[in-house]
Design a protein around this motif. Structure first.
Motif, short mmCIF file in Angstrom:
data_model
loop_
_atom_site.label_atom_id
_atom_site.label_comp_id
_atom_site.label_asym_id
_atom_site.label_seq_id
_atom_site.Cartn_x
_atom_site.Cartn_y
_atom_site.Cartn_z
N ALA A 138 25.21 -37.59 -54.34
CA ALA A 138 26.44 -38.25 -54.79
C ALA A 138 26.12 -39.52 -55.56
CB ALA A 138 27.32 -38.57 -53.56
N GLN A 139 25.11 -40.24 -55.12
CA GLN A 139 24.71 -41.47 -55.83
C GLN A 139 24.16 -41.14 -57.21
OE1 GLN A 139 25.26 -44.58 -54.90
NE2 GLN A 139 24.42 -45.24 -56.87
N ARG A 140 23.40 -40.05 -57.33
CA ARG A 140 22.88 -39.65 -58.65
C ARG A 140 24.02 -39.27 -59.59
NH1 ARG A 140 18.66 -37.30 -55.52
NH2 ARG A 140 19.72 -35.28 -55.52
N VAL A 141 24.97 -38.50 -59.06
CA VAL A 141 26.12 -38.10 -59.90
C VAL A 141 26.90 -39.33 -60.35
CG1 VAL A 141 28.30 -36.84 -59.90
CG2 VAL A 141 26.30 -35.82 -58.81
N ARG A 142 27.14 -40.25 -59.41
CA ARG A 142 27.89 -41.47 -59.74
C ARG A 142 27.15 -42.28 -60.82
NH1 ARG A 142 27.73 -43.48 -55.18
NH2 ARG A 142 29.59 -42.44 -54.34
N SER A 143 25.86 -42.41 -60.65
CA SER A 143 25.09 -43.17 -61.63
C SER A 143 25.12 -42.50 -62.99
CB SER A 143 23.64 -43.32 -61.16
OG SER A 143 23.58 -44.02 -59.94
N PHE A 144 25.01 -41.15 -62.99
CA PHE A 144 25.03 -40.41 -64.26
C PHE A 144 26.37 -40.58 -64.97
CE2 PHE A 144 26.02 -36.45 -66.55
CZ PHE A 144 24.97 -36.41 -67.45
N LEU A 145 27.45 -40.42 -64.20
CA LEU A 145 28.77 -40.54 -64.82
C LEU A 145 29.03 -41.96 -65.31
CD1 LEU A 145 30.92 -38.41 -62.31
CD2 LEU A 145 30.04 -37.73 -64.55
N GLU A 146 28.60 -42.94 -64.54
CA GLU A 146 28.80 -44.33 -64.97
C GLU A 146 27.99 -44.64 -66.23
OE1 GLU A 146 27.79 -46.64 -61.58
OE2 GLU A 146 29.70 -46.27 -60.52
N ARG A 168 21.42 -30.05 -64.06
CA ARG A 168 21.05 -29.59 -62.72
C ARG A 168 20.46 -28.19 -62.76
NH1 ARG A 168 19.35 -32.09 -59.52
NH2 ARG A 168 20.18 -31.07 -57.66
N LYS A 169 20.99 -27.33 -63.68
CA LYS A 169 20.41 -26.00 -63.83
C LYS A 169 18.98 -26.11 -64.36
CE LYS A 169 24.69 -23.40 -64.58
NZ LYS A 169 25.49 -22.57 -65.52
N GLU A 170 18.77 -27.05 -65.27
CA GLU A 170 17.43 -27.25 -65.80
C GLU A 170 16.47 -27.68 -64.68
OE1 GLU A 170 15.09 -30.06 -69.09
OE2 GLU A 170 17.28 -30.08 -68.94
N ASP A 171 16.91 -28.55 -63.81
CA ASP A 171 16.08 -28.96 -62.66
C ASP A 171 15.77 -27.76 -61.77
OD1 ASP A 171 16.16 -31.53 -63.57
OD2 ASP A 171 17.82 -32.14 -62.24
N ALA A 172 16.77 -26.91 -61.56
CA ALA A 172 16.56 -25.73 -60.72
C ALA A 172 15.56 -24.78 -61.35
CB ALA A 172 17.90 -25.02 -60.46
N LEU A 173 15.67 -24.58 -62.67
CA LEU A 173 14.73 -23.71 -63.37
C LEU A 173 13.31 -24.26 -63.31
CD1 LEU A 173 16.84 -22.76 -66.52
CD2 LEU A 173 16.22 -21.27 -64.62
N ARG A 174 13.18 -25.56 -63.43
CA ARG A 174 11.85 -26.18 -63.37
C ARG A 174 11.23 -25.97 -61.98
NH1 ARG A 174 13.35 -30.83 -64.42
NH2 ARG A 174 13.19 -30.70 -66.69
N THR A 175 12.05 -26.08 -60.94
CA THR A 175 11.54 -25.87 -59.59
C THR A 175 11.13 -24.43 -59.37
OG1 THR A 175 12.98 -27.63 -58.74
CG2 THR A 175 12.11 -26.07 -57.12
#
Length: 200
Positions: A138-146, A168-175
């Motif tokens: 939630a903190q990452r999303v908040r920071s991204f949106l801000e 987030r999909k890109e992060d999932a693909l990388r993992t």
């Protein structure tokens, strides 16, 4: 000496007679369990005045042994004693086995309690970990949106959310690419459109 010339023998005969009288009123089981009490009643409850007339006071009378006059009765009694002894041994053996089983049951109960406590602790840890991961996300999303609202104030919120989902999909693909997992894309996931062309 007025009553007898053999005081000792007279007293023994009287005590034996009284003892036989009292024993005749008891069953075998009662006699075997109460013969000392019967011996005490021989002189304690004697109302005939026999001992007083002879100037004798009996302090105690004990049974040192007894046997059956009839051999067949003695054999039956021996069988009863043997069976009683065997039954007592069996009961003691059963009690020992029951105690062992009871200890095993208590051990199983304690083990199950420990396992339940372990599962409860693991569940609490999993819940706490998930809560921490959720708060971090939630903190990452908040920071991204801000950050996007500052850099691109005119960008619509729907596009901002769509951009976040793409990242987030890109992060999932990388993992996934770091392991041996196989990934299957649907047309919607890959943003692929299939068109049908008619050739004449």
């Amino acid at each position: 000496l007025r009553f007898t010339n053999d005081t000792t023998g007279d007293i023994c005969n009287h005590a034996r007679s009284r003892f036989i009288e009292l024993v005749s009123k008891r069953t075998l089981v009662q006699f075997m369990g109460e013969f000392n009490d019967i011996a005490e009643q021989v002189h304690m409850n004697d109302e005939s005045g026999f001992y007083k007339q002879r100037g004798v006071k009996i302090h105690s009378l004990e049974v040192t042994g007894y046997h059956c006059a009839d051999k067949r009765t003695a054999s039956v009694l021996q069988d009863i004693i043997q069976e009683t002894t065997n039954r007592i041994n069996r009961l003691q053996q059963q009690e020992s086995e029951n105690e062992v089983q009871l200890r095993e049951i208590h051990g199983d109960i304690e083990e199950e309690k420990a396992r339940s406590e372990l599962l409860e602790i693991q569940a609490q840890n999993t819940s706490a970990r998930a809560e921490m991961d959720g708060q971090a996300e939630a903190q990452r999303v908040r920071s991204f949106l801000e950050s996007l609202s500052v850099a691109f104030p005119s960008m619509e919120i729907e596009k901002t959310i769509a951009l976040w989902q793409t990242l987030r999909k890109e992060d999932a693909l990388r993992t996934l690419s770091q392991g041996n997992a196989q990934l299957y894309f649907t047309p919607a996931d890959a943003n692929i459109s299939i068109e049908k062309h008619t050739h004449e």
